[in-house]
Design an enzyme around this catalytic site. Structure first.
Site, PDB file in Angstrom:
ATOM      1  N   PHE A 140       0.788  -1.277   0.003  1.00 43.51           N
ATOM      2  CA  PHE A 140       0.005  -0.052  -0.109  1.00 43.51           C
ATOM      3  C   PHE A 140       1.067   1.282   0.217  1.00 43.51           C
ATOM      4  CE2 PHE A 140      -1.840   2.786   3.394  1.00 43.51           C
ATOM      5  CZ  PHE A 140      -2.632   3.850   2.663  1.00 43.51           C
ATOM      6  N   GLY A 169       1.542  -7.752  -0.506  1.00 41.32           N
ATOM      7  CA  GLY A 169       1.438  -6.652  -1.430  1.00 41.32           C
ATOM      8  C   GLY A 169       0.851  -7.049  -2.729  1.00 41.32           C
ATOM      9  N   ASP A 204      12.577 -12.020  -1.476  1.00 35.77           N
ATOM     10  CA  ASP A 204      12.330 -11.910  -0.016  1.00 35.77           C
ATOM     11  C   ASP A 204      13.592 -11.322   0.540  1.00 35.77           C
ATOM     12  OD1 ASP A 204      11.998 -12.437   2.594  1.00 35.77           O
ATOM     13  OD2 ASP A 204      11.612 -14.571   2.517  1.00 35.77           O
ATOM     14  N   LEU A 260      19.309  -9.553  -0.622  1.00 41.80           N
ATOM     15  CA  LEU A 260      18.960  -8.449  -1.300  1.00 41.80           C
ATOM     16  C   LEU A 260      20.291  -8.196  -1.904  1.00 41.80           C
ATOM     17  CD1 LEU A 260      16.922  -6.161  -1.852  1.00 41.80           C
ATOM     18  CD2 LEU A 260      17.543  -4.954   0.115  1.00 41.80           C
ATOM     19  N   TYR A 319       5.631  -7.915  15.797  1.00 44.64           N
ATOM     20  CA  TYR A 319       5.499  -6.799  14.903  1.00 44.64           C
ATOM     21  C   TYR A 319       6.154  -5.733  15.544  1.00 44.64           C
ATOM     22  CZ  TYR A 319       4.068  -2.809  11.948  1.00 44.64           C
ATOM     23  OH  TYR A 319       3.975  -1.648  10.960  1.00 44.64           O
ATOM     24  N   ARG A 343      -7.390  -3.855   8.497  1.00 48.75           N
ATOM     25  CA  ARG A 343      -7.258  -2.703   9.142  1.00 48.75           C
ATOM     26  C   ARG A 343      -8.560  -1.932   9.000  1.00 48.75           C
ATOM     27  NH1 ARG A 343      -1.278  -0.978   7.045  1.00 48.75           N
ATOM     28  NH2 ARG A 343      -1.710  -2.215   5.268  1.00 48.75           N
TER      29      ARG A 343
HETATM   30  P1  NAD Z   1       1.421  -3.518   3.043  1.00 46.92           P
HETATM   31  O1  NAD Z   1       1.496  -4.909   3.721  1.00 46.92           O
HETATM   32  O2  NAD Z   1       0.640  -3.294   1.998  1.00 46.92           O
HETATM   33  O3  NAD Z   1       3.044  -3.562   2.505  1.00 46.92           O
HETATM   34  C1  NAD Z   1       4.003  -4.153   2.849  1.00 46.92           C
HETATM   35  C2  NAD Z   1       4.889  -4.823   1.774  1.00 46.92           C
HETATM   36  O4  NAD Z   1       6.072  -5.143   2.221  1.00 46.92           O
HETATM   37  C3  NAD Z   1       4.139  -5.598   1.031  1.00 46.92           C
HETATM   38  O5  NAD Z   1       4.287  -5.437  -0.391  1.00 46.92           O
HETATM   39  C4  NAD Z   1       4.878  -7.182   1.132  1.00 46.92           C
HETATM   40  O6  NAD Z   1       4.686  -7.955   0.229  1.00 46.92           O
HETATM   41  C5  NAD Z   1       6.187  -6.567   1.438  1.00 46.92           C
HETATM   42  N1  NAD Z   1       6.885  -7.624   1.986  1.00 46.92           N
HETATM   43  C6  NAD Z   1       6.573  -8.267   3.279  1.00 46.92           C
HETATM   44  N2  NAD Z   1       7.707  -9.122   3.654  1.00 46.92           N
HETATM   45  C7  NAD Z   1       8.574  -8.791   2.741  1.00 46.92           C
HETATM   46  C8  NAD Z   1       9.779  -9.547   2.391  1.00 46.92           C
HETATM   47  N3  NAD Z   1      10.299 -10.404   3.523  1.00 46.92           N
HETATM   48  N4  NAD Z   1      10.535  -9.233   1.513  1.00 46.92           N
HETATM   49  C9  NAD Z   1       9.917  -8.386   0.521  1.00 46.92           C
HETATM   50  N5  NAD Z   1       8.917  -7.654   0.587  1.00 46.92           N
HETATM   51  C10 NAD Z   1       8.287  -8.252   1.654  1.00 46.92           C
HETATM   52  O7  NAD Z   1       1.699  -2.375   4.449  1.00 46.92           O
HETATM   53  P2  NAD Z   1       1.935  -0.656   4.246  1.00 46.92           P
HETATM   54  O8  NAD Z   1       0.901  -0.349   5.076  1.00 46.92           O
HETATM   55  O9  NAD Z   1       1.982  -0.394   3.014  1.00 46.92           O
HETATM   56  O10 NAD Z   1       3.145  -0.748   5.288  1.00 46.92           O
HETATM   57  C11 NAD Z   1       4.614  -0.613   4.648  1.00 46.92           C
HETATM   58  C12 NAD Z   1       5.560  -0.297   5.532  1.00 46.92           C
HETATM   59  O11 NAD Z   1       5.013   0.822   6.397  1.00 46.92           O
HETATM   60  C13 NAD Z   1       5.544  -1.353   6.551  1.00 46.92           C
HETATM   61  O12 NAD Z   1       7.282  -1.291   7.003  1.00 46.92           O
HETATM   62  C14 NAD Z   1       4.833  -0.886   7.818  1.00 46.92           C
HETATM   63  O13 NAD Z   1       5.177  -1.589   9.168  1.00 46.92           O
HETATM   64  C15 NAD Z   1       4.898   0.542   7.989  1.00 46.92           C
HETATM   65  N6  NAD Z   1       3.979   1.167   8.725  1.00 46.92           N
HETATM   66  C16 NAD Z   1       2.754   1.354   7.892  1.00 46.92           C
HETATM   67  C17 NAD Z   1       1.688   1.886   8.671  1.00 46.92           C
HETATM   68  C18 NAD Z   1       0.285   2.152   8.200  1.00 46.92           C
HETATM   69  O14 NAD Z   1      -0.609   2.797   8.728  1.00 46.92           O
HETATM   70  N7  NAD Z   1       0.119   1.936   6.713  1.00 46.92           N
HETATM   71  C19 NAD Z   1       1.985   2.355   9.881  1.00 46.92           C
HETATM   72  C20 NAD Z   1       2.976   2.301  10.780  1.00 46.92           C
HETATM   73  C21 NAD Z   1       4.135   1.618   9.808  1.00 46.92           C
HETATM   74  N1  UDP Z   2     -10.634  -2.174  14.684  1.00 45.16           N
HETATM   75  C1  UDP Z   2     -11.984  -2.399  14.813  1.00 45.16           C
HETATM   76  N2  UDP Z   2     -12.685  -3.131  13.679  1.00 45.16           N
HETATM   77  C2  UDP Z   2     -12.113  -3.715  12.794  1.00 45.16           C
HETATM   78  C3  UDP Z   2     -10.672  -3.522  12.519  1.00 45.16           C
HETATM   79  C4  UDP Z   2      -9.918  -2.841  13.839  1.00 45.16           C
HETATM   80  O1  UDP Z   2     -12.611  -1.838  15.856  1.00 45.16           O
HETATM   81  O2  UDP Z   2     -12.514  -4.343  12.013  1.00 45.16           O
HETATM   82  C5  UDP Z   2      -9.842  -1.522  15.637  1.00 45.16           C
HETATM   83  C6  UDP Z   2      -8.811  -2.191  16.364  1.00 45.16           C
HETATM   84  O3  UDP Z   2      -9.058  -2.879  17.503  1.00 45.16           O
HETATM   85  C7  UDP Z   2      -7.970  -0.879  16.618  1.00 45.16           C
HETATM   86  C8  UDP Z   2      -8.463   0.266  15.835  1.00 45.16           C
HETATM   87  O4  UDP Z   2      -9.586   0.055  15.127  1.00 45.16           O
HETATM   88  O5  UDP Z   2      -8.274  -0.316  17.875  1.00 45.16           O
HETATM   89  C9  UDP Z   2      -7.199   0.321  14.622  1.00 45.16           C
HETATM   90  O6  UDP Z   2      -6.919  -0.886  14.101  1.00 45.16           O
HETATM   91  P1  UDP Z   2      -5.977  -1.203  12.628  1.00 45.16           P
HETATM   92  O7  UDP Z   2      -5.860  -2.695  12.757  1.00 45.16           O
HETATM   93  O8  UDP Z   2      -6.374  -0.466  11.667  1.00 45.16           O
HETATM   94  O9  UDP Z   2      -4.767  -0.605  13.394  1.00 45.16           O
HETATM   95  P2  UDP Z   2      -3.771  -0.526  14.522  1.00 45.16           P
HETATM   96  O10 UDP Z   2      -3.717   0.770  14.890  1.00 45.16           O
HETATM   97  O11 UDP Z   2      -4.327  -1.483  15.704  1.00 45.16           O
HETATM   98  O12 UDP Z   2      -2.513  -1.232  14.149  1.00 45.16           O
END
Ligand code: NAD
Ligand code: UDP
Length: 343
Positions: free
Chosen positions: A11, A36, A56, A61, A145, A186
């Site tokens: 994403f 992804g 992976d 890498l 995580y 999410r």
């Molecule tokens: P996502 O799951 O959509 O994207 C993660 C990507 O990483 C995917 O395309 C997946 O295939 C790839 N991936 C996972 N393990 C891998 C591996 N071993 N080798 C190669 N590729 C791998 O999630 P996202 O929301 O886009 O998150 C991206 C990054 O941002 C993550 O590191 C996540 O921890 C961080 N992040 C996101 C949020 C959010 O709200 N979206 C919040 C905090 C941190």
């Molecule tokens: N949550 C919820 N219903 C859902 C999915 C998540 O009420 O269907 C709640 C979850 O318990 C958390 C918040 O929404 O309190 C945000 O969850 P998310 O998984 O998006 O992200 P987090 O901040 O927990 O990583």
């Protein structure tokens, strides 16, 4: 500039690849497609400055030629994803981050780590500033995580101190937008998919827990600002407007015009009670501030999900209870006060 984006088919990663391509950079996207999708990068597959590398990064890498930036985003990020992939999540946070740092060291590249607000755990300080060390369980279900990301921060700092790698760490707070998977579990994607499908919106707990939701365009602007700076961080990136999960559910119902009911489910273990970023550092050091309101961002996201109706219909029914290993104990709307005690 030639950038390597690990997790680039996810994403956030796909939006980052797009932003870098749009400003003239070359992008190598390394992804194992575990959470992804190729569709996320389909629009630029033919782009002359874009290369997709299926890899992976926990395993190895390697990239031929110069690399000026390593943006390390690879990691499952949705709670149901990292519950489903616990060992892979630990591996990519540890070995994957080490491999990405080794590559940055070898190429003399800037290294930017996508860390997370989860390093603050269930915070006892509010809002969360970077100076807060967090309140994290090292053994609970979210630890795969949270601790992987804490390790990723630690090893990044060690590479900066001992090998002089130009490291930058951003701590990302809940971000949403187009290209989230409808079934990723999410809260924003789940509520929108459920609302569009006419299914009940599944609130976990009493819905009074809070999050602060940032729209993806803002967040990616923040990551790009960090890549262009020489700041080490960590720096919080997120939208400081805080809402309860119940308020989010009501907003989604209003924006979609859906008549879906709301159901209350059991709260997952260690679910953080409240979360809001203090973004003073990002404002001062990066000149960054979110510009898109949560409402406007939700509007764009609803439009995206409306355009992907088939995926939404297939996904919505599988979402309920995605956070749990067993069947969730469902509590009806009328039992909400009882649920508050249970949570
Ligand atoms: P996502 O799951 O959509 O994207 C993660 C990507 O990483 C995917 O395309 C997946 O295939 C790839 N991936 C996972 N393990 C891998 C591996 N071993 N080798 C190669 N590729 C791998 O999630 P996202 O929301 O886009 O998150 C991206 C990054 O941002 C993550 O590191 C996540 O921890 C961080 N992040 C996101 C949020 C959010 O709200 N979206 C919040 C905090 C941190
Ligand atoms: N949550 C919820 N219903 C859902 C999915 C998540 O009420 O269907 C709640 C979850 O318990 C958390 C918040 O929404 O309190 C945000 O969850 P998310 O998984 O998006 O992200 P987090 O901040 O927990 O990583």
């Amino acid at each position: 500039m030639r950038a390597l984006v690990t997790g680039g088919a996810g994403f956030l990663g796909s939006h980052l690849c797009e932003a870098l391509l749009n400003r003239g950079d070359s992008v190598v996207c390394a992804d194992d497609l575990s959470t992804g999708r190729l569709e996320n990068v389909a629009a630029f597959q033919e782009h002359p400055r874009f290369t997709f590398l299926r890899a992976d990064v926990s395993h190895s890498l390697r990239v031929r030629g110069p690399v000026d930036l390593v943006a390390h985003l690879a990691s499952p990020a949705s709670p149901p994803d990292y519950h489903r992939l616990p060992l892979e999540t630990l591996a990519v946070g540890s070995r994957g981050t080490e491999n990405a740092l080794e590559l940055a060291a070898e190429k003399g590249a800037r290294f930017v780590l996508a860390s997370t607000s989860e390093v603050y755990g269930d915070p006892t300080v509010h809002p969360q500033a970077e100076s807060y060390w967090g309140n994290v369980s090292s053994i609970g279900p979210r630890s795969v995580y949270d601790e992987a990301k804490r390790f990723a921060e630690a090893i990044s700092m060690a590479y900066a101190r001992s090998l002089g790698v130009n490291v930058g760490i951003v701590r990302i707070f809940n971000t949403f937008g187009p290209r989230m998977r409808a079934e990723d579990g999410r809260v924003v994607s789940s509520f929108i998919a459920q609302a569009l499908n006419g299914d009940p919106l599944t609130i976990y707990g009493d819905g009074q827990q809070t999050r602060s939701f940032c729209y993806v365009d803002d967040l990616v602007r923040g990551i790009v600002a960090m890549t262009d700076s020489s700041e080490t961080g960590p720096i919080n990136l997120g939208n400081p407007v805080e809402r309860t999960v119940q308020e989010l559910a009501e907003l989604v119902l209003e924006l979609t015009g859906s008549g879906s009911p709301i159901e209350f489910h059991q709260l997952p273990k260690d679910d953080p009670t409240r979360r809001r970023p203090d973004i003073s550092l990002a404002e001062t050091l990066l000149g960054w501030h979110p510009q898109v309101s949560t409402e406007e961002g939700l509007h764009h996201t609803v439009e995206y999900f409306r355009a992907h109706r088939r995926e939404v219909s297939a996904a919505a029914r599988s979402i309920a209870g995605a956070q749990f290993e067993g069947t969730p104990s469902k509590v009806a709307w009328r039992d909400a006060p009882a649920m508050a005690k249970l949570a």
